[in-house]
Scaffold this active site. Structure first.
Site, PDB file in Angstrom:
ATOM      1  N   ASN A 196       1.781  19.340 -15.024  1.00 49.42           N
ATOM      2  CA  ASN A 196       0.527  19.390 -15.775  1.00 49.42           C
ATOM      3  C   ASN A 196      -0.351  20.507 -15.259  1.00 49.42           C
ATOM      4  O   ASN A 196      -0.380  20.780 -14.055  1.00 49.42           O
ATOM      5  CB  ASN A 196      -0.207  18.043 -15.695  1.00 49.42           C
ATOM      6  N   LEU A 221      -8.881  20.026 -15.537  1.00 47.56           N
ATOM      7  CA  LEU A 221     -10.058  19.136 -15.393  1.00 47.56           C
ATOM      8  C   LEU A 221     -10.843  18.941 -16.695  1.00 47.56           C
ATOM      9  O   LEU A 221     -12.075  19.029 -16.712  1.00 47.56           O
ATOM     10  CB  LEU A 221     -10.999  19.651 -14.288  1.00 47.56           C
ATOM     11  N   CYS A 252      -7.566  19.488  -6.984  1.00 46.86           N
ATOM     12  CA  CYS A 252      -7.043  19.893  -8.283  1.00 46.86           C
ATOM     13  C   CYS A 252      -6.423  21.283  -8.150  1.00 46.86           C
ATOM     14  O   CYS A 252      -7.092  22.230  -7.716  1.00 46.86           O
ATOM     15  CB  CYS A 252      -8.124  19.922  -9.366  1.00 46.86           C
ATOM     16  N   GLY A 268       1.832   8.813  -5.858  1.00 45.81           N
ATOM     17  CA  GLY A 268       2.915   9.805  -5.906  1.00 45.81           C
ATOM     18  C   GLY A 268       4.274   9.144  -6.017  1.00 45.81           C
ATOM     19  O   GLY A 268       4.734   8.520  -5.065  1.00 45.81           O
ATOM     20  N   GLY A 269       4.903   9.286  -7.194  1.00 49.94           N
ATOM     21  CA  GLY A 269       6.278   8.835  -7.367  1.00 49.94           C
ATOM     22  C   GLY A 269       6.463   7.345  -7.516  1.00 49.94           C
ATOM     23  O   GLY A 269       7.562   6.835  -7.311  1.00 49.94           O
ATOM     24  N   LYS A 308     -11.348   9.776 -14.963  1.00 51.85           N
ATOM     25  CA  LYS A 308     -10.980  11.202 -14.859  1.00 51.85           C
ATOM     26  C   LYS A 308     -11.995  11.882 -13.958  1.00 51.85           C
ATOM     27  O   LYS A 308     -13.186  11.527 -13.965  1.00 51.85           O
ATOM     28  CB  LYS A 308     -11.009  11.837 -16.254  1.00 51.85           C
ATOM     29  N   SER A 309     -11.545  12.845 -13.153  1.00 49.70           N
ATOM     30  CA  SER A 309     -12.482  13.564 -12.283  1.00 49.70           C
ATOM     31  C   SER A 309     -13.576  14.205 -13.129  1.00 49.70           C
ATOM     32  O   SER A 309     -13.290  15.028 -14.014  1.00 49.70           O
ATOM     33  CB  SER A 309     -11.763  14.653 -11.481  1.00 49.70           C
ATOM     34  N   LYS A 336      -9.564  12.518  -2.360  1.00 46.03           N
ATOM     35  CA  LYS A 336      -8.220  12.702  -2.915  1.00 46.03           C
ATOM     36  C   LYS A 336      -7.703  14.027  -2.384  1.00 46.03           C
ATOM     37  O   LYS A 336      -8.305  15.081  -2.631  1.00 46.03           O
ATOM     38  CB  LYS A 336      -8.287  12.722  -4.441  1.00 46.03           C
TER      39      LYS A 336
HETATM   40  O1  LIG Z   1      -6.663  16.879  -9.534  1.00 45.06           O
HETATM   41  C1  LIG Z   1      -5.928  17.120 -10.514  1.00 45.06           C
HETATM   42  N1  LIG Z   1      -4.593  17.060 -10.378  1.00 45.06           N
HETATM   43  C2  LIG Z   1      -3.748  17.365 -11.373  1.00 45.06           C
HETATM   44  O2  LIG Z   1      -2.522  17.347 -11.169  1.00 45.06           O
HETATM   45  N2  LIG Z   1      -4.248  17.714 -12.600  1.00 45.06           N
HETATM   46  C3  LIG Z   1      -5.613  17.515 -12.885  1.00 45.06           C
HETATM   47  C4  LIG Z   1      -6.163  18.533 -13.863  1.00 45.06           C
HETATM   48  O3  LIG Z   1      -5.538  19.609 -14.044  1.00 45.06           O
HETATM   49  O4  LIG Z   1      -7.246  18.249 -14.382  1.00 45.06           O
HETATM   50  N3  LIG Z   1      -6.452  17.447 -11.733  1.00 45.06           N
END
Ligand SMILES: O=C1NC(=O)NC(C(=O)O)N1
Length: 313
Positions: free
Chosen positions: A69, A73, A131, A250-251, A45-46, A165
């Protein structure tokens, strides 16, 4: 033997499939499952400078064709992930892992990279510039001058393998402009795409949005974004120095989807929405289906068809 192995940032991966940052990678419990799966590796996770609880729930909803979503973060903070990756580097040393990070300004990016440099991390850094879900914070990838400033600072202070990213772009001139910026730097890779920011999913029965943050606005993933993801993968594949590889995200929910990303130029493919829905067992199906697609066309390795998308001109 039909191989889905790949090489990225100079490292070998037995399989070209991995999770997308944000999915099945929040904590050790989730990362262990990806680590134990057929995925070639995982990305965390970031991580941000301070741990974050993220946005109020509900903040994720699957939909018929994908997902929305606005997680915001949520993460345990960089030390947690560096400690987990350090354990995995010792326990399963023949794999290379990805650490995703995101700062809210250049100083935080530098701070996060300094922490990584000071650790025993030996993997690949994915700098999340895209994000869309932190209220009041822009998607950095749409601020071209800021991207150039960040990368200038980043490559002054960090000398390990690092990629970015990116958000999806929708204008050919933006592909040209962003590629011109990215080509100035010794990036290991570009990962296209993050979710399409600030979409809206409505429940008609209740006449309400389906997630709580930001009046229901959130990043869109899944089938909806595959054409955009493929275009971004191929646009950067066409424009970037060959030394900068492409990760396609993606997809992807079938082996054929992965085949398309690789045909557009991807060296690695990340799975988000479909992984969230199906769980890490999905990597067995995706790998088998990709091998079937390859076998039908007489390919035995990814380089037989990577980037070889044909045009009609
Ligand atoms: O880089 C992100 N992309 C997303 O679609 N959602 C997450 C997030 O909201 O943490 N972060």
């Amino acid at each position: 033997m039909i191989s889905t192995e790949t090489t990225l940032a100079g490292y070998h991966f037995d399989n070209c499939f991995m999770n997308a940052a944000g999915v099945y990678c929040y904590d050790a419990a989730e990362l262990n499952q990806v680590q134990a799966s057929m995925a070639g590796t995982f990305v965390t996770k970031s991580a941000t400078v301070m741990p974050r609880s993220g946005n109020p729930e509900p903040r994720y909803q699957p939909t018929r064709l994908g997902s929305i979503n606005s997680m915001g973060l949520p993460n345990e903070g960089l030390p947690y992930y560096l400690d987990y990756v350090s354990q995995q580097q010792k326990a399963v040393p023949d794999k290379t892992y990805f650490q995703s990070i995101t700062g809210f300004n250049i100083e935080e990016d530098e701070q996060l990279l300094a922490q990584i440099s000071a650790s025993d991390f030996k993997g690949v850094v994915e700098l999340n510039l895209s994000c869309p879900n932190v209220p009041g914070k822009p998607q950095t990838g749409y601020d071209f001058e800021m991207v150039e400033r960040i990368l200038t600072r980043v490559f002054t202070v960090y000398h390990g393998p690092l990629g970015v990213k990116l958000p999806p772009y929708f204008d050919i001139v933006h592909f040209d402009q962003m590629a011109a910026i990215l080509n100035q730097f010794p990036l290991a890779f570009v990962n296209s795409v993050n979710s399409i920011g600030n979409g809206l999913k409505i429940d008609v029965a209740t006449e309400r949005v389906v997630i709580k943050p930001k009046h229901g606005f959130g990043g869109i993933g899944g089938d909806y974004i595959k054409p955009t993801a493929l275009a971004n993968v191929h646009a950067f594949y066409q424009r970037l120095n060959p030394a900068i590889q492409i990760i396609g995200t993606g997809g992807i929910k079938s082996g054929q989807d992965a085949f398309e990303h690789i045909l557009c130029g991807a060296s690695m493919v990340q799975v988000g929405t479909a992984l969230q829905k199906e769980g890490p067992i999905i990597f067995e199906r995706l790998t088998r289906e990709l091998q079937t697609s390859m076998a039908q066309k007489g390919y035995t390795k990814l380089s037989d068809f990577r980037g070889k998308l044909q045009y009609l001109d």
